[in-house]
Design a protein around this motif. Structure first.
Motif, PDB file in Angstrom:
ATOM      1  N   SER A   1      68.559  30.412  39.480  1.00  0.00           N
ATOM      2  CA  SER A   1      68.509  30.999  40.820  1.00  0.00           C
ATOM      3  C   SER A   1      69.757  31.821  41.112  1.00  0.00           C
ATOM      4  O   SER A   1      69.688  32.815  41.850  1.00  0.00           O
TER       5      SER A   1
ATOM      6  N   GLN B   1      61.522  34.709  50.211  1.00  0.00           N
ATOM      7  CA  GLN B   1      60.877  33.825  51.186  1.00  0.00           C
ATOM      8  C   GLN B   1      59.434  34.181  51.498  1.00  0.00           C
ATOM      9  O   GLN B   1      58.666  33.313  51.896  1.00  0.00           O
TER      10      GLN B   1
ATOM     11  N   ARG C   1      52.048  27.110  45.523  1.00  0.00           N
ATOM     12  CA  ARG C   1      53.402  27.585  45.788  1.00  0.00           C
ATOM     13  C   ARG C   1      53.616  28.884  45.026  1.00  0.00           C
ATOM     14  O   ARG C   1      52.712  29.387  44.370  1.00  0.00           O
TER      15      ARG C   1
ATOM     16  N   TYR D   1      56.764  31.668  42.992  1.00  0.00           N
ATOM     17  CA  TYR D   1      58.038  31.776  42.287  1.00  0.00           C
ATOM     18  C   TYR D   1      58.477  33.230  42.353  1.00  0.00           C
ATOM     19  O   TYR D   1      57.702  34.143  42.024  1.00  0.00           O
TER      20      TYR D   1
ATOM     21  N   TRP E   1      63.462  31.705  41.981  1.00  0.00           N
ATOM     22  CA  TRP E   1      63.461  30.706  43.052  1.00  0.00           C
ATOM     23  C   TRP E   1      62.057  30.129  43.210  1.00  0.00           C
ATOM     24  O   TRP E   1      61.067  30.855  43.128  1.00  0.00           O
ATOM     25  N   TRP E   2      61.991  28.817  43.478  1.00  0.00           N
ATOM     26  CA  TRP E   2      60.729  28.148  43.788  1.00  0.00           C
ATOM     27  C   TRP E   2      60.510  28.218  45.308  1.00  0.00           C
ATOM     28  O   TRP E   2      61.384  27.805  46.077  1.00  0.00           O
ATOM     29  N   VAL E   3      59.371  28.713  45.715  1.00  0.00           N
ATOM     30  CA  VAL E   3      59.082  28.903  47.139  1.00  0.00           C
ATOM     31  C   VAL E   3      58.024  27.882  47.549  1.00  0.00           C
ATOM     32  O   VAL E   3      56.907  27.876  47.022  1.00  0.00           O
ATOM     33  N   THR E   4      58.359  27.001  48.486  1.00  0.00           N
ATOM     34  CA  THR E   4      57.492  25.873  48.810  1.00  0.00           C
ATOM     35  C   THR E   4      56.383  26.211  49.794  1.00  0.00           C
ATOM     36  O   THR E   4      55.334  25.581  49.785  1.00  0.00           O
ATOM     37  N   HIS E   5      56.638  27.179  50.682  1.00  0.00           N
ATOM     38  CA  HIS E   5      55.697  27.498  51.768  1.00  0.00           C
ATOM     39  C   HIS E   5      55.414  26.278  52.653  1.00  0.00           C
ATOM     40  O   HIS E   5      54.319  26.141  53.194  1.00  0.00           O
TER      41      HIS E   5
ATOM     42  N   PHE F   1      62.798  27.189  50.350  1.00  0.00           N
ATOM     43  CA  PHE F   1      62.787  27.645  48.964  1.00  0.00           C
ATOM     44  C   PHE F   1      63.892  26.902  48.248  1.00  0.00           C
ATOM     45  O   PHE F   1      64.843  26.416  48.879  1.00  0.00           O
TER      46      PHE F   1
END
Length: 415
Positions: free
Chosen positions: A142, A333, A348, A350, A354-358, A364
């Motif tokens: 990240s 985001q 979700r 990416y 970055w992993w974006v959770t929503h 994130f």
């Protein structure tokens, strides 16, 4: 106390949760001198991993990330320890847990919680101390992805260009017709797998090439990171599906350093460490040729990782300076990324590593094996930096506890 079965092995599942009962879990003595090195997988075995992840510099070669000559930036403190540790939540298996207990259940080495830029909670376990850099593993990605996305925004890089435009060395490999953006978002089709429990997996071969896994007698495989990257071939079409593969991050790092003429550690110092006012130097693992590993080689202190998370929560601005373009943070985001995946029953995405959770907090996160995490929840004005030494590398062993724990904490702080 129960047992957790994973990948054919059994571990404490932490049901007792009391550190006095888990005694040996909460710390491991330093190994006998020179017995633990990358020449043996013992450095990653439990419980020795609890020592190793806070002493990676002692196990192999590294490159320094200088914090700079200035005084460190300071966080205000508003202690909410008792309130946070008493928080209860239901994990994804429906079991009710106390916040503090869950730290032991998931083998935490340290955790720091920022709310509105103030430290409200900070704890260390086992071998970790505030001044010690801890292995970040893929949290490194990240950092790398944010820098690469910043260079794209600034026009230094063009994410529509094919990788050989920047790296002619990779013509004829899996990246011959992959764009930089596809690499940044793990949207490539590569004949490569990341199964940490399988000695024959691609990620283990990569580790042997980089000198971070033992090489068997008579080993005749690649001996550097770049040598290994040249062996990776295509499997499927690029741009069709998300597939998390660390080699993409290494290619992205190579592109970034090639174009800027700066090493990864120089970029980290100039763009992040010094302007953020980090407290301690960081460092990055290097391969036998001295190549710095931007896919998972960084080590940093918990507070300095929290600074990076707070920078992203502030949309890239720190003390009046825009260190990461706000447009880059906004792009991470947003929810319409093509690189999508299903995790724990929820779709979700990416973006730029970055992993974006929503989730309801707009969170994130940066994540790494064995439990490393930076969870940024803008709608709760919260950042959580967390180090761990979970004996299982895959996040599947800890996510059912950690994600609901972060969501419960964010809800509490948002009130």
């Amino acid at each position: 106390m129960g047992l957790l079965e994973f990948d054919g092995k059994r571990y404490l599942d932490g049901r007792a949760s009391d550190p006095r009962e888990l005694g040996w879990m909460c710390g491991a003595p330093p190994p006998p001198e020179k017995r633990i090195t990358f020449e043996s997988d013992a450095f990653i075995d439990f419980p020795q991993i609890r020592w190793s992840l806070s002493h990676m510099r002692e196990l192999g070669p590294t490159a320094n990330v200088w914090r700079g000559p200035g005084a460190p930036s300071q966080f205000e403190r508003v202690d909410r320890t008792s309130e946070i540790e008493a928080l209860t939540f239901a994990d994804l298996d429906g079991r009710t847990r106390r916040f503090e207990d869950a730290l032991f259940d998931t083998y935490a080495d340290g955790i720091l919680v920022l709310h509105r830029g103030r430290i409200v909670y900070e704890r260390y376990f086992g071998e970790l101390e505030p001044h010690l850099p801890h292995a970040c593993h893929s949290v490194t990605k990240s950092y790398t992805g944010s820098l690469a996305a910043a260079f794209v925004h600034e026009g230094v890089l063009d994410d529509s260009k094919m990788i050989p435009h920047y790296l002619p060395e990779l013509r004829g490999t899996a990246w011959d017709d992959a764009t930089l953006r596809q690499v940044m978002d793990m949207h490539t089709g590569l004949d490569y797998n990341e199964i940490y429990a399988d000695e024959r997996s691609s990620v283990r071969v990569l580790g042997r090439a980089c000198g971070r896994r033992p090489r068997p007698a008579g080993y005749d495989g690649p001996r550097t990171l770049c040598d290994y990257l040249r062996t990776v071939r295509k499997e499927g079409a690029h741009g069709e599906s998300f597939a998390y593969k660390t080699v993409n991050s290494e290619v992205m790092t190579w592109v970034m350093t090639r174009v800027t003429g700066r090493s990864f550690t120089q970029l980290m110092h100039e763009r992040l460490w010094a302007p953020l006012g980090c407290e301690e130097d960081g460092y990055v693992s290097v391969d036998p040729a001295g190549t710095q590993m931007g896919g998972g080689g960084m080590c940093a202190t918990l507070r300095d990782v929290a600074r990076f998370g707070e920078l992203m929560r502030r949309e890239g601005e720190w003390n009046g300076k825009q260190l990461i373009p706000a447009a880059v943070v906004h792009d991470v985001q947003k929810g319409d990324h093509p690189a999508r995946f299903v995790s724990l029953g929820v779709t979700r995405s990416y973006r730029s590593q970055w992993w974006v959770t929503h989730d309801e907090l707009g969170a994130f996160q940066a994540s790494g094996i064995h439990g490393q995490r930076v969870y940024i929840a803008p709608k709760a004005e919260m950042v959580v930096a967390r180090f761990a030494s979970h004996p299982v590398a895959s996040s599947a062993a800890s996510e059912p506890i950690v994600l609901p724990q972060m969501l419960a904490l964010g809800r509490m702080l948002r009130e």
